[in-house]
Write an enzyme that holds these catalytic residues in place. Structure first.
Site, PDB file in Angstrom:
ATOM      1  N   ASP A  97      39.330 -22.071 -14.060  1.00 15.95           N
ATOM      2  CA  ASP A  97      38.579 -21.012 -13.522  1.00 15.95           C
ATOM      3  C   ASP A  97      37.107 -21.273 -13.267  1.00 15.95           C
ATOM      4  O   ASP A  97      36.678 -20.350 -12.511  1.00 15.95           O
ATOM      5  CB  ASP A  97      38.458 -20.223 -15.078  1.00 15.95           C
ATOM      6  CG  ASP A  97      39.960 -20.116 -15.756  1.00 15.95           C
ATOM      7  OD1 ASP A  97      40.600 -19.082 -15.607  1.00 15.95           O
ATOM      8  OD2 ASP A  97      40.628 -20.989 -16.270  1.00 15.95           O
ATOM      9  N   PHE A  98      36.596 -22.500 -13.850  1.00 11.05           N
ATOM     10  CA  PHE A  98      35.283 -22.851 -13.471  1.00 11.05           C
ATOM     11  C   PHE A  98      35.214 -22.964 -11.986  1.00 11.05           C
ATOM     12  O   PHE A  98      34.077 -23.202 -11.451  1.00 11.05           O
ATOM     13  CB  PHE A  98      34.834 -23.937 -14.161  1.00 11.05           C
ATOM     14  CG  PHE A  98      35.009 -23.923 -15.768  1.00 11.05           C
ATOM     15  CD1 PHE A  98      35.344 -22.667 -16.266  1.00 11.05           C
ATOM     16  CD2 PHE A  98      35.048 -24.927 -16.714  1.00 11.05           C
ATOM     17  CE1 PHE A  98      35.252 -22.392 -17.784  1.00 11.05           C
ATOM     18  CE2 PHE A  98      35.205 -24.918 -17.893  1.00 11.05           C
ATOM     19  CZ  PHE A  98      35.569 -23.592 -18.376  1.00 11.05           C
ATOM     20  N   HIS A 116      39.804 -18.599 -19.219  1.00 14.06           N
ATOM     21  CA  HIS A 116      40.274 -20.116 -19.317  1.00 14.06           C
ATOM     22  C   HIS A 116      41.996 -20.077 -18.841  1.00 14.06           C
ATOM     23  O   HIS A 116      42.733 -20.882 -19.585  1.00 14.06           O
ATOM     24  CB  HIS A 116      40.001 -20.714 -20.581  1.00 14.06           C
ATOM     25  CG  HIS A 116      38.586 -20.739 -20.865  1.00 14.06           C
ATOM     26  ND1 HIS A 116      37.584 -20.024 -21.165  1.00 14.06           N
ATOM     27  CD2 HIS A 116      37.747 -22.127 -20.952  1.00 14.06           C
ATOM     28  CE1 HIS A 116      36.479 -20.354 -21.524  1.00 14.06           C
ATOM     29  NE2 HIS A 116      36.691 -21.522 -21.226  1.00 14.06           N
ATOM     30  N   GLU A 162      32.274 -32.203 -16.346  1.00 11.02           N
ATOM     31  CA  GLU A 162      31.573 -31.940 -17.682  1.00 11.02           C
ATOM     32  C   GLU A 162      32.240 -32.587 -18.694  1.00 11.02           C
ATOM     33  O   GLU A 162      33.306 -32.358 -19.033  1.00 11.02           O
ATOM     34  CB  GLU A 162      31.349 -30.649 -17.767  1.00 11.02           C
ATOM     35  CG  GLU A 162      30.412 -29.914 -16.885  1.00 11.02           C
ATOM     36  CD  GLU A 162      30.783 -28.493 -16.358  1.00 11.02           C
ATOM     37  OE1 GLU A 162      31.598 -27.918 -17.167  1.00 11.02           O
ATOM     38  OE2 GLU A 162      30.331 -27.736 -15.410  1.00 11.02           O
ATOM     39  N   GLU A 208      29.076 -25.880 -11.152  1.00  8.07           N
ATOM     40  CA  GLU A 208      30.210 -26.231 -10.226  1.00  8.07           C
ATOM     41  C   GLU A 208      29.823 -26.007  -8.763  1.00  8.07           C
ATOM     42  O   GLU A 208      30.513 -26.746  -8.191  1.00  8.07           O
ATOM     43  CB  GLU A 208      31.279 -25.102 -10.750  1.00  8.07           C
ATOM     44  CG  GLU A 208      32.077 -25.509 -12.117  1.00  8.07           C
ATOM     45  CD  GLU A 208      31.323 -25.235 -13.377  1.00  8.07           C
ATOM     46  OE1 GLU A 208      30.340 -24.591 -13.346  1.00  8.07           O
ATOM     47  OE2 GLU A 208      31.683 -25.802 -14.297  1.00  8.07           O
TER      48      GLU A 208
END
Lengths: 328, 320
Positions: free
Chosen positions: A85-86, A129, A29, A60
């Site tokens: 984290d994503f 995050h 992204e 994701e």
């Protein structure tokens, strides 16, 4: 030697390898014209265009699965998660597919995919995050897990990741991204599973400290303080936690007799537990004291600066932990 | 019977029948083998759905990439895996298509473009989109194909995969085998709109619904979609309405969620019978005899094949 930031060193590795390998493409992204939230791909879109620098929807799981199929059919995807984290939205794709397909196909399919993202506590990033997660991936057969702590290592380890044929998690601690250090202009690789001795102890060295990611710098700070009191410590940066170079750690332990593992993330079932178990299993006679761990608190990561600071080791707490170990 | 019939030669029609017969007779043999205890784990048969894999794969080349599901025996056979290698896999033998590592739900034969079946519902949709991405990046005219069920159409992978394939115009066929039940849950209970093909509108791609028991209808829809994909025009969603006439998996009870009348009605529309009705009976009989011999030989081969060497149990976790 010239100095580069950690991020610029990794970007140089990517740019150089993309120039010679047209099968590499990057997804994420804002990694196209924007150049990445952390400047991981700055300037590359103008050179290689949208097929190779692909801005994605916020999906994701979707783009991990897409890159899985691409890696099975002749491409080399690099997935840039911005914040690691994503990645959690795609855990099924990672653990059930990416990690298993080479094995299930009896080695007839390859899985050359690099999964990169920033990790770690700092900057009031708060709990969505700030994750580390490398212990989870190190537990799964099929992943190589890389934790560079210097710009030099970032370039060399990224080159190795981009040239290999296995899934690699390339994890960049956010407090390291803007740190500077010497980086050669020439091409070089750093093999996985080869620890770096970040501070070599002398003859009178009395303890080995294994430190991971941003804890390497903080541990070196603590050792500078201890040196003022004449205390000599050897510091080892494993650089990759899967594979983990326990031989180098145990060689140091053989010399020093004491072992501390400093790891920002949670203690239970973590890398420190693995290192401690191997030390007890393979080097019990070398231990003059119990193996000790210094970890971050076992809780989600809070936002407010004093709360956040209380979660993780720092140079002062590391120094204290080393003194405690020496007193054992 | 249909316009398509006129376009295909007699040899092509016989070839379609042969593929369906190979799938059917192999599955029947596997069902017997399961009862005999030769299959160590799960066995999901494709009986009743043969026209879908056959009609689609008849349009594909060896270097096109198929990604499939837990009900993937038919896709593997239609893409070129031999009945012998399939049976040996389910029997856990070293000669199996995945060398005994996978069983029914993990069939890998990349040498014929069979890129894998999966025990997890959904990933094949994303992986086929990824193959499409590779083929476009590498400047080829190869296509990626995802076979998946109505159950997967309600999974997030469906949305994310079709959306990405649409925005990047990827050369992909999304083949939904709508057999009306996700295991034993009716599509009417699990989808706000049970007409899967209509969802293509949401992604701005073509969506067509065909009779999945009519191999010629499937063939024609897949032909258009394949040509479209190879030409760079992007993906197509094809919903094939079909029916699994055996239980979800061998050895499972098959009652309480569908009526005997419903099963009988679909059996009356058996895809092999529908095509056979258009072919000379002698040709059909000759193919059936030939396929029976092939399946018998495959069974003997599989049964007599060695088990894998336990020393190889941990090889190939990594390439490097």
């Amino acid at each position: 030697m010239r100095e580069l930031t950690y991020t610029a060193a990794a970007r140089e590795a990517l740019a150089e390898q993309m120039a010679i390998d047209p099968t590499i493409f990057v997804v994420g992204e804002g990694i196209g014209p924007r150049g990445g939230n952390f400047m991981t791909t700055a300037g590359l879109y103008d050179l290689y265009g949208p097929m190779r620098l692909r801005d994605t929807p916020i999906a994701e799981r979707g783009f991990i699965g897409l890159c899985t199929g691409a890696a099975m059919t002749g491409s080399r995807p690099v997935v840039d998660f911005m914040f690691l984290d994503f990645i959690l939205d795609g855990m099924g794709e990672l653990i059930n597919q990416v990690a298993k397909i080479q094995y299930m196909s009896d080695g007839r399919l390859k899985m050359p995919i690099v999964l990169r993202g920033s990790i770690g506590v700092g900057g009031s990033a708060a709990t969505h995050h700030s994750g580390n997660y490398y212990s989870i991936f190190a537990h799964i057969p099929g992943f190589k897990v890389v934790l560079p702590s210097t710009p030099y290592d970032a370039k060399g380890l990224f080159k190795t990741a981009l040239r290999g044929n296995d899934p690699v998690m390339f994890l960049e601690h956010k407090l390291l991204l803007n740190t500077k250090g010497p980086v050669p202009e020439e091409d070089y690789e750093i093999p996985f599973g080869q620890a770096r001795i970040a501070r070599a102890g002398g003859k009178g060295c009395r303890a080995t400290v294994v430190a991971l990611a941003s804890m390497v710098r903080k541990t070196l700070e603590a050792c500078d303080q201890l040196a003022k009191d004449g205390i000599d410590i050897e510091v080892i940066d494993p650089r990759t936690v899967a594979p983990l170079d326990t031989d180098t750690i145990l060689e140091s332990l053989h010399k020093t007799g004491r072992l501390l593992i400093v790891d920002e993330t949670f203690a239970p079932c973590g890398i420190g537990a693995e290192i401690a178990a191997q030390a007890v299993d393979r080097a019990l006679d070398d231990l003059d004291a119990p193996v000790k761990r210094l970890n971050g608190a076992f809780a989600p990561t809070p936002y407010s600066p004093p709360l956040e600071a209380a979660m993780i080791p720092n140079a002062t707490t590391i120094e204290a932990a080393i003194r405690d170990l020496l007193a054992e | 019977m249909t316009q398509t019939t006129d376009k295909l030669s007699k040899d092509q029609l016989l070839s379609l029948y042969r593929t369906m017969a190979v799938i059917r007779r192999t599955e029947e043999q596997l069902a017997r083998a399961h009862q005999a205890g030769l299959i160590h784990g799960a066995c999901h048969t494709y009986v009743g759905e043969e026209a879908v894999a056959t009609g689609v794969c008849a349009n594909l080349r060896t270097d096109d990439a198929v990604f499939s599901t837990h009900r993937g025996h038919g896709h593997a056979l239609a893409k070129g895996v031999s009945p012998a290698a399939l049976m040996a896999e389910l029997f856990g033998r070293a000669t199996g298509v995945s060398r005994g590592r996978g069983g029914s739900m993990h069939l890998f034969a990349p040498e014929v473009g069979m890129m894998g079946t999966s025990g997890i519902v959904g990933p094949c949709i994303l992986q086929a989109a990824g193959a499409g991405y590779s083929f476009k990046l590498l400047n080829t005219d190869r296509v990626g194909v995802a076979f998946f069920g109505d159950g997967a159409s309600n999974n997030g992978a469906f949305h994310e995969g079709l959306n990405m394939a649409s925005i990047w115009k990827l050369p992909v066929l999304f083949i939904c085998e709508n057999n009306l039940y996700a295991t034993e849950i009716s599509i009417n209970q699990s989808a706000g709109n049970p007409n899967v093909a209509e969802r293509a509108v949401a992604y701005n791609i073509p969506g067509v619904q065909v009779d999945g028991n009519d191999v010629l209808k499937v063939y024609e829809a897949a032909r258009e979609a394949t040509l479209r994909a190879r030409s760079g025009a992007g993906p197509t969603l094809i919903e094939c309405r079909t029916y699994r006439t055996r239980a979800h998996a061998e050895g499972m009870r098959d009652a309480g969620y569908r009526s005997a009348e419903e099963v009988d009605a679909w059996k009356a529309r058996d895809p092999l019978k529908l095509l056979a009705a258009q072919l000379p009976a002698a040709d059909v009989a000759a193919i059936e005899a030939e396929v029976k011999a092939q399946v018998d030989a495959a069974y003997d081969f599989a049964r007599n094949s060695p088990y894998p060497d336990p020393a190889t149990a941990t090889t190939h976790v990594f390439a490097d």
